[in-house]
Design a protein around this motif. Structure first.
Motif, PDB file in Angstrom:
ATOM      1  N   HIS A  95      -8.537 -15.552 -29.513  1.00  0.00           N
ATOM      2  CA  HIS A  95      -8.337 -14.302 -30.248  1.00  0.00           C
ATOM      3  C   HIS A  95      -8.454 -13.064 -29.362  1.00  0.00           C
ATOM      4  O   HIS A  95      -8.268 -11.958 -29.818  1.00  0.00           O
ATOM      5  CB  HIS A  95      -9.336 -14.210 -31.402  1.00  0.00           C
ATOM      6  N   THR A  96      -8.780 -13.269 -28.095  1.00  0.00           N
ATOM      7  CA  THR A  96      -8.940 -12.148 -27.185  1.00  0.00           C
ATOM      8  C   THR A  96      -7.616 -11.876 -26.483  1.00  0.00           C
ATOM      9  O   THR A  96      -7.049 -12.759 -25.863  1.00  0.00           O
ATOM     10  CB  THR A  96     -10.020 -12.470 -26.130  1.00  0.00           C
ATOM     11  N   ASP A  97      -7.148 -10.659 -26.590  1.00  0.00           N
ATOM     12  CA  ASP A  97      -5.928 -10.262 -25.892  1.00  0.00           C
ATOM     13  C   ASP A  97      -6.310  -9.362 -24.737  1.00  0.00           C
ATOM     14  O   ASP A  97      -6.936  -8.329 -24.923  1.00  0.00           O
ATOM     15  CB  ASP A  97      -4.975  -9.514 -26.828  1.00  0.00           C
ATOM     16  N   ILE A  98      -5.932  -9.751 -23.547  1.00  0.00           N
ATOM     17  CA  ILE A  98      -6.189  -8.945 -22.356  1.00  0.00           C
ATOM     18  C   ILE A  98      -4.872  -8.336 -21.929  1.00  0.00           C
ATOM     19  O   ILE A  98      -3.869  -9.031 -21.815  1.00  0.00           O
ATOM     20  CB  ILE A  98      -6.773  -9.811 -21.229  1.00  0.00           C
ATOM     21  N   ASN A  99      -4.893  -7.057 -21.667  1.00  0.00           N
ATOM     22  CA  ASN A  99      -3.706  -6.363 -21.192  1.00  0.00           C
ATOM     23  C   ASN A  99      -3.657  -6.525 -19.665  1.00  0.00           C
ATOM     24  O   ASN A  99      -4.199  -5.709 -18.920  1.00  0.00           O
ATOM     25  CB  ASN A  99      -3.761  -4.889 -21.598  1.00  0.00           C
ATOM     26  N   TRP A 100      -2.998  -7.589 -19.221  1.00  0.00           N
ATOM     27  CA  TRP A 100      -2.976  -7.892 -17.793  1.00  0.00           C
ATOM     28  C   TRP A 100      -2.196  -6.863 -17.001  1.00  0.00           C
ATOM     29  O   TRP A 100      -2.508  -6.596 -15.840  1.00  0.00           O
ATOM     30  CB  TRP A 100      -2.442  -9.304 -17.557  1.00  0.00           C
ATOM     31  N   GLN A 101      -1.203  -6.259 -17.616  1.00  0.00           N
ATOM     32  CA  GLN A 101      -0.447  -5.217 -16.911  1.00  0.00           C
ATOM     33  C   GLN A 101      -1.385  -4.065 -16.542  1.00  0.00           C
ATOM     34  O   GLN A 101      -1.333  -3.547 -15.428  1.00  0.00           O
ATOM     35  CB  GLN A 101       0.699  -4.724 -17.787  1.00  0.00           C
ATOM     36  N   ARG A 102      -2.270  -3.723 -17.447  1.00  0.00           N
ATOM     37  CA  ARG A 102      -3.231  -2.658 -17.167  1.00  0.00           C
ATOM     38  C   ARG A 102      -4.260  -3.097 -16.127  1.00  0.00           C
ATOM     39  O   ARG A 102      -4.660  -2.315 -15.266  1.00  0.00           O
ATOM     40  CB  ARG A 102      -3.930  -2.233 -18.450  1.00  0.00           C
ATOM     41  N   ILE A 103      -4.681  -4.358 -16.212  1.00  0.00           N
ATOM     42  CA  ILE A 103      -5.636  -4.879 -15.221  1.00  0.00           C
ATOM     43  C   ILE A 103      -5.055  -4.740 -13.815  1.00  0.00           C
ATOM     44  O   ILE A 103      -5.716  -4.253 -12.899  1.00  0.00           O
ATOM     45  CB  ILE A 103      -5.972  -6.366 -15.495  1.00  0.00           C
ATOM     46  N   TRP A 104      -3.790  -5.161 -13.643  1.00  0.00           N
ATOM     47  CA  TRP A 104      -3.196  -5.120 -12.305  1.00  0.00           C
ATOM     48  C   TRP A 104      -2.911  -3.692 -11.853  1.00  0.00           C
ATOM     49  O   TRP A 104      -2.808  -3.439 -10.650  1.00  0.00           O
ATOM     50  CB  TRP A 104      -1.941  -5.977 -12.239  1.00  0.00           C
ATOM     51  N   LYS A 105      -2.780  -2.743 -12.774  1.00  0.00           N
ATOM     52  CA  LYS A 105      -2.616  -1.340 -12.384  1.00  0.00           C
ATOM     53  C   LYS A 105      -3.956  -0.697 -12.039  1.00  0.00           C
ATOM     54  O   LYS A 105      -4.007   0.287 -11.316  1.00  0.00           O
ATOM     55  CB  LYS A 105      -1.949  -0.547 -13.512  1.00  0.00           C
ATOM     56  N   THR A 106      -5.043  -1.266 -12.553  1.00  0.00           N
ATOM     57  CA  THR A 106      -6.368  -0.692 -12.357  1.00  0.00           C
ATOM     58  C   THR A 106      -7.117  -1.329 -11.185  1.00  0.00           C
ATOM     59  O   THR A 106      -7.937  -0.697 -10.550  1.00  0.00           O
ATOM     60  CB  THR A 106      -7.208  -0.855 -13.644  1.00  0.00           C
ATOM     61  N   TYR A 107      -6.821  -2.607 -10.903  1.00  0.00           N
ATOM     62  CA  TYR A 107      -7.554  -3.345  -9.879  1.00  0.00           C
ATOM     63  C   TYR A 107      -6.605  -4.010  -8.889  1.00  0.00           C
ATOM     64  O   TYR A 107      -5.524  -4.445  -9.248  1.00  0.00           O
ATOM     65  CB  TYR A 107      -8.419  -4.449 -10.516  1.00  0.00           C
ATOM     66  N   TYR A 108      -7.063  -4.087  -7.653  1.00  0.00           N
ATOM     67  CA  TYR A 108      -6.416  -4.906  -6.636  1.00  0.00           C
ATOM     68  C   TYR A 108      -7.094  -6.266  -6.636  1.00  0.00           C
ATOM     69  O   TYR A 108      -8.265  -6.384  -6.999  1.00  0.00           O
ATOM     70  CB  TYR A 108      -6.637  -4.335  -5.229  1.00  0.00           C
ATOM     71  N   LEU A 109      -6.404  -7.273  -6.154  1.00  0.00           N
ATOM     72  CA  LEU A 109      -7.073  -8.486  -5.729  1.00  0.00           C
ATOM     73  C   LEU A 109      -7.459  -8.241  -4.280  1.00  0.00           C
ATOM     74  O   LEU A 109      -6.711  -7.627  -3.509  1.00  0.00           O
ATOM     75  CB  LEU A 109      -6.147  -9.694  -5.837  1.00  0.00           C
ATOM     76  N   TYR A 110      -8.617  -8.708  -3.894  1.00  0.00           N
ATOM     77  CA  TYR A 110      -9.172  -8.404  -2.589  1.00  0.00           C
ATOM     78  C   TYR A 110      -9.632  -9.696  -1.933  1.00  0.00           C
ATOM     79  O   TYR A 110     -10.327 -10.502  -2.560  1.00  0.00           O
ATOM     80  CB  TYR A 110     -10.356  -7.450  -2.801  1.00  0.00           C
ATOM     81  N   PHE A 111      -9.227  -9.911  -0.693  1.00  0.00           N
ATOM     82  CA  PHE A 111      -9.638 -11.097   0.046  1.00  0.00           C
ATOM     83  C   PHE A 111      -9.868 -10.735   1.507  1.00  0.00           C
ATOM     84  O   PHE A 111      -8.992 -10.135   2.150  1.00  0.00           O
ATOM     85  CB  PHE A 111      -8.557 -12.188  -0.033  1.00  0.00           C
ATOM     86  N   ASP A 112     -11.029 -11.077   2.024  1.00  0.00           N
ATOM     87  CA  ASP A 112     -11.321 -10.935   3.447  1.00  0.00           C
ATOM     88  C   ASP A 112     -10.982  -9.533   3.965  1.00  0.00           C
ATOM     89  O   ASP A 112     -10.220  -9.377   4.929  1.00  0.00           O
ATOM     90  CB  ASP A 112     -10.572 -12.011   4.236  1.00  0.00           C
ATOM     91  N   ASN A 113     -11.493  -8.527   3.282  1.00  0.00           N
ATOM     92  CA  ASN A 113     -11.280  -7.116   3.631  1.00  0.00           C
ATOM     93  C   ASN A 113      -9.817  -6.692   3.580  1.00  0.00           C
ATOM     94  O   ASN A 113      -9.408  -5.773   4.288  1.00  0.00           O
ATOM     95  CB  ASN A 113     -11.864  -6.801   5.009  1.00  0.00           C
ATOM     96  N   GLN A 114      -9.017  -7.366   2.747  1.00  0.00           N
ATOM     97  CA  GLN A 114      -7.602  -7.018   2.589  1.00  0.00           C
ATOM     98  C   GLN A 114      -7.294  -6.860   1.107  1.00  0.00           C
ATOM     99  O   GLN A 114      -7.683  -7.689   0.303  1.00  0.00           O
ATOM    100  CB  GLN A 114      -6.699  -8.145   3.108  1.00  0.00           C
ATOM    101  N   LYS A 115      -6.571  -5.822   0.784  1.00  0.00           N
ATOM    102  CA  LYS A 115      -6.046  -5.673  -0.563  1.00  0.00           C
ATOM    103  C   LYS A 115      -4.755  -6.472  -0.642  1.00  0.00           C
ATOM    104  O   LYS A 115      -3.889  -6.337   0.217  1.00  0.00           O
ATOM    105  CB  LYS A 115      -5.749  -4.201  -0.876  1.00  0.00           C
ATOM    106  N   LEU A 116      -4.629  -7.297  -1.665  1.00  0.00           N
ATOM    107  CA  LEU A 116      -3.415  -8.095  -1.829  1.00  0.00           C
ATOM    108  C   LEU A 116      -2.399  -7.246  -2.593  1.00  0.00           C
ATOM    109  O   LEU A 116      -2.282  -7.336  -3.802  1.00  0.00           O
ATOM    110  CB  LEU A 116      -3.721  -9.399  -2.563  1.00  0.00           C
TER     111      LEU A 116
END
Length: 164
Positions: A95-116
Motif C-alpha cells: 500500500h506504500t507508493d514511493i515517488n521514485w522519480q522524486r527520489i532520483w531527483k533528490t538523491y544521488y547513488l554514491y559509491f566509493d567517493n563517486q556520484k553515480l
C-alpha cells in the motif's frame, strides 16, 4: 457445492499453498534469500545470481540497514536504480507508493567517493562489483544570491587589491 463454498475452499487452498511454499523456502539453503511470498521474478533473480549472470550490490539505507540488490553483471546505473526501486517496493507494504522519480531527483547513488550520475554508464566502469555497497547522497541545490549580497558584490568589485 455452491459458488461461495468453492470460493472458501479455494481461499483455504491458497493459504495452505502459500504456507507450504514459505516453509520450503525458509528451510532450503539455496532459497533462503527469497521472500516468504515468492514470485517467478524472485526465483529468476536468485538463479541468475547463483550462476554468476547477476551480482548482489548492497544498498546502505538511511537507518543503517543494508538491503541486497540483485542486478545484471553487465548492468548500468539505470538498471541498478530500477532494481533498487523494485527491491524496496517489495520489502515495503503493497500500500506504500514511493515517488521514485522524486527520489532520483533528490538523491544521488554514491559509491566509493563517486556520484553515480550517468544512467547509461556500466556499473563495472564505476568499479562496482558483487558485494559493493552503494548509498544515497542528498543532492545540494545552489542557493540563489539575495539582492543585498548582489549589491555588495557590485560595490566590492570596484575595489582594487590596494584597498584590501
Amino acid at each position: 457445492m455452491t459458488d461461495s463454498d468453492c470460493a472458501l475452499v479455494h481461499k483455504d487452498a491458497v493459504i495452505i499453498f502459500n504456507e507450504k511454499v514459505a516453509e520450503i523456502v525458509t528451510q532450503d539453503p539455496l532459497l533462503q534469500d527469497l521472500p516468504p511470498i515468492v514470485s517467478t521474478e524472485n526465483v529468476k533473480e536468485l538463479l541468475e545470481l547463483e550462476i554468476g549472470k547477476s551480482i548482489r550490490v548492497w544498498l546502505r539505507k538511511f537507518d543503517g540497514d543494508r538491503v541486497g540488490i540483485i542486478v545484471q553483471r553487465e548492468g548500468t546505473v539505470l538498471d541498478l536504480k530500477k532494481s533498487i526501486s523494485c527491491a524496496i517496493d517489495r520489502s515495503l507494504s503493497r500500500h506504500t507508493d514511493i515517488n521514485w522519480q522524486r527520489i532520483w531527483k533528490t538523491y544521488y547513488l554514491y559509491f566509493d567517493n563517486q556520484k553515480l550520475t550517468e544512467d547509461a554508464m556500466a556499473l563495472h566502469d564505476y568499479g562496482i562489483q558483487s558485494g559493493s555497497e552503494v548509498r544515497f547522497l542528498k543532492r545540494l541545490t545552489p542557493k540563489a544570491p539575495s539582492k543585498s549580497v548582489g549589491h555588495l558584490a557590485k560595490v566590492n568589485s570596484r575595489r582594487t587589491w590596494k584597498d584590501l
